[in-house]
Design a protein around this motif. Structure first.
Motif, PDB file in Angstrom:
ATOM      1  N   ARG A  54       0.869  -1.141  -0.109  1.00  0.00           N
ATOM      2  CA  ARG A  54       0.059  -0.025  -0.088  1.00  0.00           C
ATOM      3  C   ARG A  54       0.845   1.171   0.084  1.00  0.00           C
ATOM      4  NH1 ARG A  54      -5.128   0.936   0.419  1.00  0.00           N
ATOM      5  NH2 ARG A  54      -5.633  -1.440   0.429  1.00  0.00           N
ATOM      6  N   VAL A  55       0.691   2.270  -0.825  1.00  0.00           N
ATOM      7  CA  VAL A  55       1.600   3.255  -1.206  1.00  0.00           C
ATOM      8  C   VAL A  55       0.773   4.640  -1.134  1.00  0.00           C
ATOM      9  CG1 VAL A  55       3.315   2.057  -2.311  1.00  0.00           C
ATOM     10  CG2 VAL A  55       1.369   3.137  -3.554  1.00  0.00           C
ATOM     11  N   PRO A  56       1.135   5.747  -0.716  1.00  0.00           N
ATOM     12  CA  PRO A  56       0.581   7.004  -0.940  1.00  0.00           C
ATOM     13  C   PRO A  56       0.473   7.128  -2.380  1.00  0.00           C
ATOM     14  CG  PRO A  56       2.785   7.269  -0.128  1.00  0.00           C
ATOM     15  CD  PRO A  56       2.691   6.007   0.011  1.00  0.00           C
ATOM     16  N   TRP A  57      -0.735   7.747  -2.782  1.00  0.00           N
ATOM     17  CA  TRP A  57      -0.722   8.000  -4.299  1.00  0.00           C
ATOM     18  C   TRP A  57      -1.199   9.373  -4.706  1.00  0.00           C
ATOM     19  CZ3 TRP A  57       0.126   4.915  -8.102  1.00  0.00           C
ATOM     20  CH2 TRP A  57      -0.244   5.105  -9.618  1.00  0.00           C
ATOM     21  N   ASP A  58      -1.945  10.150  -3.990  1.00  0.00           N
ATOM     22  CA  ASP A  58      -2.191  11.384  -4.329  1.00  0.00           C
ATOM     23  C   ASP A  58      -2.736  12.251  -3.346  1.00  0.00           C
ATOM     24  OD1 ASP A  58      -2.486  13.704  -6.082  1.00  0.00           O
ATOM     25  OD2 ASP A  58      -3.872  12.866  -7.379  1.00  0.00           O
ATOM     26  N   TYR A  59      -2.778  13.685  -3.299  1.00  0.00           N
ATOM     27  CA  TYR A  59      -3.490  14.410  -2.565  1.00  0.00           C
ATOM     28  C   TYR A  59      -4.143  15.636  -3.226  1.00  0.00           C
ATOM     29  CZ  TYR A  59      -0.156  12.948   1.239  1.00  0.00           C
ATOM     30  OH  TYR A  59       0.253  11.992   2.183  1.00  0.00           O
ATOM     31  N   ARG A  60      -5.248  16.036  -2.649  1.00  0.00           N
ATOM     32  CA  ARG A  60      -5.666  17.411  -3.409  1.00  0.00           C
ATOM     33  C   ARG A  60      -6.250  18.276  -2.286  1.00  0.00           C
ATOM     34  NH1 ARG A  60     -11.280  14.712  -5.750  1.00  0.00           N
ATOM     35  NH2 ARG A  60     -12.322  14.293  -3.815  1.00  0.00           N
ATOM     36  N   VAL A  61      -6.405  19.802  -2.480  1.00  0.00           N
ATOM     37  CA  VAL A  61      -7.042  20.741  -1.748  1.00  0.00           C
ATOM     38  C   VAL A  61      -8.407  21.267  -2.299  1.00  0.00           C
ATOM     39  CG1 VAL A  61      -6.753  23.306  -0.902  1.00  0.00           C
ATOM     40  CG2 VAL A  61      -4.937  21.834  -1.027  1.00  0.00           C
ATOM     41  N   VAL A  62      -9.277  20.807  -1.323  1.00  0.00           N
ATOM     42  CA  VAL A  62     -10.654  21.086  -1.729  1.00  0.00           C
ATOM     43  C   VAL A  62     -11.356  22.203  -0.934  1.00  0.00           C
ATOM     44  CG1 VAL A  62     -13.087  19.983  -1.807  1.00  0.00           C
ATOM     45  CG2 VAL A  62     -11.128  19.080  -2.297  1.00  0.00           C
ATOM     46  N   GLU A  63     -12.171  23.230  -1.623  1.00  0.00           N
ATOM     47  CA  GLU A  63     -12.897  24.025  -0.913  1.00  0.00           C
ATOM     48  C   GLU A  63     -14.157  23.693  -0.380  1.00  0.00           C
ATOM     49  OE1 GLU A  63     -15.095  28.376  -1.857  1.00  0.00           O
ATOM     50  OE2 GLU A  63     -13.474  27.539  -3.212  1.00  0.00           O
ATOM     51  N   HIS A 201       4.478  11.741  -0.869  1.00  0.00           N
ATOM     52  CA  HIS A 201       5.049  11.430   0.608  1.00  0.00           C
ATOM     53  C   HIS A 201       3.727  11.070   1.374  1.00  0.00           C
ATOM     54  CE1 HIS A 201       8.961  12.643   0.336  1.00  0.00           C
ATOM     55  NE2 HIS A 201       8.775  13.046  -0.845  1.00  0.00           N
ATOM     56  N   ASP A 202       3.795   9.964   2.532  1.00  0.00           N
ATOM     57  CA  ASP A 202       2.785   9.607   3.321  1.00  0.00           C
ATOM     58  C   ASP A 202       2.585  10.699   4.467  1.00  0.00           C
ATOM     59  OD1 ASP A 202       1.449   8.473   5.623  1.00  0.00           O
ATOM     60  OD2 ASP A 202       1.957   6.492   4.735  1.00  0.00           O
ATOM     61  N   PHE A 203       1.373  11.175   4.640  1.00  0.00           N
ATOM     62  CA  PHE A 203       1.321  12.476   5.572  1.00  0.00           C
ATOM     63  C   PHE A 203       1.850  12.112   6.903  1.00  0.00           C
ATOM     64  CE2 PHE A 203      -1.432  14.972   8.433  1.00  0.00           C
ATOM     65  CZ  PHE A 203      -1.322  15.978   7.863  1.00  0.00           C
ATOM     66  N   ALA A 204       1.356  10.526   7.491  1.00  0.00           N
ATOM     67  CA  ALA A 204       1.866  10.343   8.798  1.00  0.00           C
ATOM     68  C   ALA A 204       3.164   9.993   9.027  1.00  0.00           C
ATOM     69  CB  ALA A 204       0.912   9.387   9.035  1.00  0.00           C
ATOM     70  N   ASP A 205       3.836   9.557   7.858  1.00  0.00           N
ATOM     71  CA  ASP A 205       5.309   9.137   7.689  1.00  0.00           C
ATOM     72  C   ASP A 205       6.187   9.683   6.650  1.00  0.00           C
ATOM     73  OD1 ASP A 205       7.693   7.881   8.091  1.00  0.00           O
ATOM     74  OD2 ASP A 205       7.017   5.945   7.632  1.00  0.00           O
ATOM     75  N   TYR A 206       6.537  11.049   6.638  1.00  0.00           N
ATOM     76  CA  TYR A 206       7.055  11.760   5.575  1.00  0.00           C
ATOM     77  C   TYR A 206       8.271  10.921   4.710  1.00  0.00           C
ATOM     78  CZ  TYR A 206       8.409  15.430   2.468  1.00  0.00           C
ATOM     79  OH  TYR A 206       8.654  16.453   1.463  1.00  0.00           O
ATOM     80  N   ASP A 207       9.028  10.094   5.439  1.00  0.00           N
ATOM     81  CA  ASP A 207      10.036   9.388   4.766  1.00  0.00           C
ATOM     82  C   ASP A 207       9.567   8.243   4.020  1.00  0.00           C
ATOM     83  OD1 ASP A 207      12.163  10.790   6.171  1.00  0.00           O
ATOM     84  OD2 ASP A 207      12.168   9.419   7.805  1.00  0.00           O
ATOM     85  N   SER A 208       8.066   7.997   4.073  1.00  0.00           N
ATOM     86  CA  SER A 208       7.477   6.862   3.312  1.00  0.00           C
ATOM     87  C   SER A 208       7.085   7.486   1.988  1.00  0.00           C
ATOM     88  CB  SER A 208       6.491   6.095   4.025  1.00  0.00           C
ATOM     89  OG  SER A 208       5.832   5.448   3.166  1.00  0.00           O
ATOM     90  N   ALA A 209       7.663   7.104   0.828  1.00  0.00           N
ATOM     91  CA  ALA A 209       7.034   7.849  -0.297  1.00  0.00           C
ATOM     92  C   ALA A 209       6.965   6.973  -1.573  1.00  0.00           C
ATOM     93  CB  ALA A 209       8.133   8.994  -0.561  1.00  0.00           C
ATOM     94  N   TYR A 210       5.968   7.253  -2.708  1.00  0.00           N
ATOM     95  CA  TYR A 210       6.187   6.437  -3.886  1.00  0.00           C
ATOM     96  C   TYR A 210       6.292   7.467  -4.818  1.00  0.00           C
ATOM     97  CZ  TYR A 210       4.115   3.602  -7.471  1.00  0.00           C
ATOM     98  OH  TYR A 210       4.061   3.037  -8.626  1.00  0.00           O
ATOM     99  N   ALA A 211       7.090   7.124  -5.966  1.00  0.00           N
ATOM    100  CA  ALA A 211       7.451   7.660  -6.931  1.00  0.00           C
ATOM    101  C   ALA A 211       6.648   7.273  -8.379  1.00  0.00           C
ATOM    102  CB  ALA A 211       8.922   7.867  -7.270  1.00  0.00           C
ATOM    103  N   LYS A 212       6.038   8.490  -9.019  1.00  0.00           N
ATOM    104  CA  LYS A 212       5.247   8.245 -10.221  1.00  0.00           C
ATOM    105  C   LYS A 212       6.010   9.078 -11.245  1.00  0.00           C
ATOM    106  CE  LYS A 212       1.264   9.661  -8.486  1.00  0.00           C
ATOM    107  NZ  LYS A 212      -0.239  10.045  -8.403  1.00  0.00           N
TER     108      LYS A 212
END
Length: 218
Positions: A54-63, A201-212
């Motif tokens: 399981r890897v971090p995939w995406d983030y977005r900012v929503v109003e 990067h994982d929000f809870a563990d910044y050192d954990s990341a996935y490169a796309k």
């Protein structure tokens, strides 16, 4: 009377013999199942043909808009999600929320990937859009780097030829990218390729990341 006892004794011996026969038969079936790779009774480890992570995939900012206040929490509209009211907002206030999506990455024995995306989940609220954008910028980082080039190849279908490059990302996963004739010639004898990656990067563990993969650097 003696004849009746003899018949009862004979019947008991027959019943015990029958029970033993059933137990022996069950044992033989169990042993046979243990040696059968397709049996549901098999207890040995099966050969691993894929790897799931399981890897971090995406983030977005929503109003969003603050809904009802419930104790120290608040509902966030339009999805009516419950979040801590860390900003001491009032009902009707406009806020921005950071939302997160992760992915289940299934890598087969041939290094091909199957991606299963989760739904969006809200992590944090902000009183202004700029603060949310700053967090987003740190969680999704664009970098230019060299990655291993597994190789290039051509396919032909109905007199049409297509070119592909196979890259190995820092995570160890391999991806296939279509390329034109010019890039095929440039990469044909190369061992590495310069690319643009997006590190999520994982929000809870910044050192954990996935490169796309996000494109070619040159």
């Amino acid at each position: 009377m003696n004849k009746s006892r003899k018949r009862q004794a004979g019947g008991s011996r027959t019943a015990r013999a029958g029970s033993m026969l059933v137990m022996l038969l069950a044992a033989v079936l169990l042993l046979g199942a243990c040696g059968n790779a397709n049996s549901v009774l098999r207890t040995g480890d099966s050969e691993t043909t894929s790897n799931v992570s399981r890897v971090p995939w995406d983030y977005r900012v929503v109003e969003s808009t603050v809904g009802d206040l419930i104790g120290s929490d608040m509902t966030v509209l339009p999805d009516n999600e419950l979040l801590p009211n860390d900003g001491n907002y009032a009902t009707g206030d406009k806020i921005w929320t950071l939302q997160f999506m992760d992915a289940e990455l299934i890598t087969g024995a041939d290094q091909k990937n199957e991606v299963r995306l989760s739904s969006w989940s809200t992590l944090k609220s902000y009183g202004d859009q700029q603060a949310a954008a700053e967090d987003l910028k740190n969680l999704k980082v664009s970098i230019t780097t060299d990655v291993d080039l597994v190789g290039v190849y051509k396919t032909k279908y109905q007199d049409k030829t297509r070119n592909f490059a196979v890259l190995e990302l820092p995570s160890g996963n391999r991806i296939k990218q279509p390329i034109d004739d010019k890039r095929y010639t440039a990469l044909e004898k190369q061992k590495t390729a310069s690319v643009v990656l997006e590190e999520v990067h994982d929000f809870a563990d910044y050192d954990s990341a996935y490169a796309k993969f996000r494109g070619w650097a040159n």
